[in-house]
Every structure is written in C-alpha cells, then in structure tokens.
Design an enzyme around this catalytic site. Sequence first.
Site, PDB file in Angstrom:
ATOM      1  N   CYS A 263     -68.765  10.277  21.582  1.00  0.00           N
ATOM      2  CA  CYS A 263     -69.620   9.412  20.772  1.00  0.00           C
ATOM      3  C   CYS A 263     -69.064   7.999  20.619  1.00  0.00           C
ATOM      4  O   CYS A 263     -69.750   7.008  20.884  1.00  0.00           O
ATOM      5  CB  CYS A 263     -69.890  10.047  19.406  1.00  0.00           C
ATOM      6  SG  CYS A 263     -68.442  10.154  18.308  1.00  0.00           S
ATOM      7  N   HIS A 311     -68.772  10.834  13.545  1.00  0.00           N
ATOM      8  CA  HIS A 311     -69.738  10.662  14.634  1.00  0.00           C
ATOM      9  C   HIS A 311     -70.370   9.284  14.516  1.00  0.00           C
ATOM     10  O   HIS A 311     -70.518   8.736  13.415  1.00  0.00           O
ATOM     11  CB  HIS A 311     -70.830  11.744  14.585  1.00  0.00           C
ATOM     12  CG  HIS A 311     -71.734  11.723  15.789  1.00  0.00           C
ATOM     13  ND1 HIS A 311     -71.302  12.112  17.034  1.00  0.00           N
ATOM     14  CD2 HIS A 311     -73.030  11.345  15.936  1.00  0.00           C
ATOM     15  CE1 HIS A 311     -72.303  11.984  17.900  1.00  0.00           C
ATOM     16  NE2 HIS A 311     -73.356  11.523  17.264  1.00  0.00           N
ATOM     17  N   HIS A 323     -76.969   8.240  21.344  1.00  0.00           N
ATOM     18  CA  HIS A 323     -75.623   8.746  21.074  1.00  0.00           C
ATOM     19  C   HIS A 323     -75.248   9.816  22.088  1.00  0.00           C
ATOM     20  O   HIS A 323     -76.097  10.353  22.805  1.00  0.00           O
ATOM     21  CB  HIS A 323     -75.534   9.312  19.649  1.00  0.00           C
ATOM     22  CG  HIS A 323     -76.335  10.564  19.430  1.00  0.00           C
ATOM     23  ND1 HIS A 323     -75.815  11.686  18.831  1.00  0.00           N
ATOM     24  CD2 HIS A 323     -77.629  10.876  19.750  1.00  0.00           C
ATOM     25  CE1 HIS A 323     -76.756  12.631  18.764  1.00  0.00           C
ATOM     26  NE2 HIS A 323     -77.853  12.163  19.317  1.00  0.00           N
TER      27      HIS A 323
END
Length: 347
Positions: A263, A311, A323
Amino acid sequence: MASHRRTSQQGRTTLAGVTAVSAALTAAAAALSAPQAFADPAGRAAGRDAAASRVDHLYEQAERATEKFNGADARTKKLRGQVAALQDRTARAQERVNRMRGRLGALAAAQYRAGGMDPTVRLMLSERPDTYLEKASALDRLGAGQARELRGLRAAQRSLEQQRRETVRKLAELEAGRKDVARHKKDVQRKLATARRLLNALPRDAREAYARAARSDGRHEAVPDLRGAVPASGRAAAAVAAVRAAVGRPYAWGGNGPASFDCSGLTQWAYGRAGVSLPRTSQAQRGAGRQVPLSQAQPGDLVIYRSDGSHVGMYVGNGQVVHAPYPGARVRYDPVGMMPISSITRP
C-alpha cells in the site's frame, strides 16, 4: 482484510462478512469438518464466512507487520548511508592526522639536526652576524608554526576519535535495524502462510469465489466516473495519473514498484513519478503534508486508514481511492469509505 475486498457499485456482494474474532479460525475449522455443518447449508455458509473473515484478519495483521518491515528497512538503508559517510570522513580525518604528524616529525628532525644551540653561541660563531639575525627570526616563526601544527594535530585527533565513536554507535544501530527487518519479515511470512493454509482448507468453490473477489482490479469492471475531479496541484495530478496507470498490478508485501506494490509502496512510487519524495511507511506518510477533512479531499490526497495508520490509498476523486489491498489482490479502485479513515494528508 475483509474491508479491503471490493464492494462493487453494481451491487455485487463480497464473499466474506467484516467480522473477525480471535477464535474465528477454530470456528471455521469446526464448521468445515463437522458432519452437521455439511448437512446444514446455513451452518456451512457461516463456516465459510468465518474462515474468509479470519483470512482477512490475518491479511490485516500481515499488512501491519509489512509496514513495520518497511519502516525498519528504510531506517536500515538510511543508517547504512550514514555509516558509509562516517567511515569516509573517518578515513579522511586519519589521513589528515597522518600528514600533520609527518610535518611535525620533519620539524622535530630539523631542530635535532640543528643541534638546538643557544642563539648567542650561534651569533658568536657566525661569519655574518646580520645573516644569523635573519635566521633567528625565521626560527622564532618556525616555533610558532610548530605550535600551531601541534594544536591542529590535537584537534584533529579529538575529531577523529569522536567520529570513530559515532561510527561504532551507528554500526550498532545498523545491526539492531537488520535484526528488526528480519523479525518483521518473519512475522509477515508467518501470517501469510497461516492465511494460505486456511484458504487451502476451504472447499473449492469457496476458494474460487475468494480468488475472484481478490482479483477484482478495476479493469474487469467499469472504471469509476472521475470527470470533474480536480487535483490539488500539478504534482498531485501527476501522482494521480501514475497511480491510475498502476491499476491491475499485483500486490507484493515490501513492493514499491513498478511491477508490484504494497500500500505505501504504491503511493510512494506514484508521488515519486511526480518528483515528490514520500516516506516509505503509511504512518510516516500521514505526516508528510497538510491534514484536510474528508469533505475537502481532492485527487492526489493520501487517505490513511485505521487508527494505527497501517493502510494508505490515494484519493482520485468522486468518492474513490486507488490502493494496493492485500496479497493475492491487485491495485484497484475502491470507495474511500471502505474501512475506517484515520486522516487525509495533502503532500
């Protein structure tokens, strides 16, 4: 992570629910192995959902470990550069000390060869007293220069010792960093291996359904309508273009492009393409710019998820982020509210 699996705008439901409890693995195994579970469709479905939810939870834990790995790896690389620079400066300082010692040695040898005679005696023995007086003045200057050389040598030696101590300290930090990297790497690998074992224990149709959800990458479905979405700046526009071009590439923990990403590796790479240097971890990226409310989010903003900031995705407009979700998945579009938002950062 259950919250990572795509929630389609066309109403397609995902395989797993979003509940992840610590005893889910045990419950899943029981549901899959007990005869009454197979006789009861509702029980079988609940067991599959619990197993899938447990896989999501393991992926979430693996991502947290991945960000710790990324942070330790980044610190280690920085320390490695610092150690190399210190070692270079130490070597240069040692050369300087050696040169200064050589000069002082030459001066001492010259004085010894001169015999260290009293100036009055020298004057008496001199054929030309006026010439000796010039030489005596030179000797006085030589003494002052020698004193400066000696003071310089002492200062250089102190600096050399300080740099040596700093190098030793940085080397110890580097070794500790290497151990951190190895520990977090093992943690990631252990959690991913557990997730794979649990997935392999699912019936074939459940595994295939989970895999289809994971492979959802935005190319096999309608790309969100992003017309009218105005980036916050020219560099944000370039980062958005880069991150959208990465849609469909695979997730790989520790990956920072261009072939695969985790990520924070994705957002770092995308902004790198725009000429902007971002930190390596999602937690550090949270502080890499100005905080803005979600209501004011613009394309290019970084959306940090979960309270621990483990994240990150990039907002691309009209309620969508791009993402890198989790292992087995690909870079894709998802709704910005796919999981709890911690903050929005505008680099």
